[in-house]
Scaffold this motif. Structure first.
Motif: not given
Ligand code: PMV
Length: 324
Positions: A16-18, A137-144, A188-190
């Motif tokens: 996980k990223y947090w 914009a959203s760090a998890s989006a980089a992976r998608s 929200g996660s931020r």
């Molecule tokens: O990218 P964000 O800001 O929505 O963060 C999401 C973080 C988690 O979904 C909880 C963990 C992850 O690594 O996706």
């Protein structure tokens, strides 16, 4: 008018990223590793249109809320600056998730937007460039942006992007999603990450532990070693939620149905089924398992009190882009 369409999939982090290393540049404090998921697809069409006075953003058939439009405009401003244009855009985005999955995620949405906006503006970009834009914009989006199994590093600079470990065909894992509630998450996660870093006594330990866990998760994936992978998935998940829970005030995403689903997974694991749980910043529980076990895990989760429905997801492709 210049228009492009993108399809991008949600992802689930196994490591996980947090927490952020840099708020302004949205750089993660810890590395993460994920699976890009079929059939959780977001489709986004971006049209740069001289007739528009401001950006428009429609999400699942409704005008988006002001805060969401602002985040979209911030990403579009980056694209406009790079392309040397000032034209406003209409963004129409649809989550083609199984009906009301309760999973609408910023990851697939910002990945699709990063790709469609660049192509519509006439830019010719690499996946790494799209991944860095989505990450801002959203760090998890980089992976998608990438399909299959993907890692994102920590810290770095403005160009930090994710990287594919292996394609979707590498390993036939399944993610059984137990949907436990309807509606949006409370925090929200931020904001939640910021509060965690500012107030949890465990935050430094979380950062240290994550830096050790993520490379081991990547290695277990590369070796297709389920026995090595599952305890790491569980540890990363509980450590992330523990650090959030110990923020002050506490951030708790779990609902009664989440706890019940976690105990169903634990019971199956103790009965010898290779399975581990994970959860994101919301109440749903995801069981990571092998394809042969997915149906019986889904059946047991569907019988669990507080579980509304289940979805079985599998490794999926990276972003798909076209001019329309
Ligand atoms: O990218 P964000 O800001 O929505 O963060 C999401 C973080 C988690 O979904 C909880 C963990 C992850 O690594 O996706």
């Amino acid at each position: 008018m210049r228009r492009a369409r993108a399809r991008a999939r949600a992802n689930i982090a196994l490591a996980k990223y947090w927490g952020k290393a840099d708020d302004a540049r949205n750089l993660p404090a810890v590395p993460s590793v994920s699976i890009t998921l079929d059939p959780l697809v977001t489709e986004t069409i971006v049209t740069f249109d001289d007739a528009l006075a401001s950006d428009r953003f429609e999400l699942d058939g409704e005008p988006a809320r002001e805060a969401e439009v602002k985040r979209v405009t911030k990403l579009l401003d980056e694209v406009r600056a790079k392309a040397g244009i000032s034209t406003r855009a209409r963004v129409v985005s649809e989550n083609h998730f199984p009906t009301a999955a309760g999973l609408a995620s910023s990851a697939s949405g910002f990945a699709a937007l990063a790709g469609a906006a660049g192509l519509a503006a006439g830019l010719d970009e690499t996946p790494a460039m799209l991944s860095a834009r989505a990450r801002r914009a959203s760090a998890s989006a980089a992976r998608s942006i990438y399909g299959g199994f993907v890692e994102l590093g920590a810290g770095g600079d403005d160009e930090l992007s994710a990287r594919q470990i292996a394609g979707p065909e590498h390993w036939d894992l399944r993610v059984v999603v137990a949907v436990t509630a309807e509606g949006r998450k409370a925090v929200g996660s931020r904001d939640a990450m910021g509060e965690t870093r500012a107030s949890s006594v465990y935050y430094p330990a979380w950062v240290d532990a994550s830096k050790a866990i993520a490379p081991r998760v990547a290695a277990a994936i590369a070796a297709r070693d389920i026995e090595a992978l599952l305890p790491l998935v569980e540890q990363s998940f509980f450590a992330m939620h523990a650090v959030a829970m110990t923020a002050s005030p506490s951030i708790l995403y779990w609902q009664p149905g989440s706890v019940a689903a976690l105990s169903t997974i634990r019971r199956m694991r103790e009965a010898g089924v290779p399975v581990a749980p994970t959860m994101d910043a919301g109440p749903h529980v995801k069981a990571i398992c092998l394809s042969d076990d997915a149906d019986r895990i889904a059946a047991e989760l569907a019988e669990t009190d507080g579980v509304l429905r289940t979805i079985v997801a599998r490794p999926g492709a990276g972003i798909e882009l076209e001019k329309v």
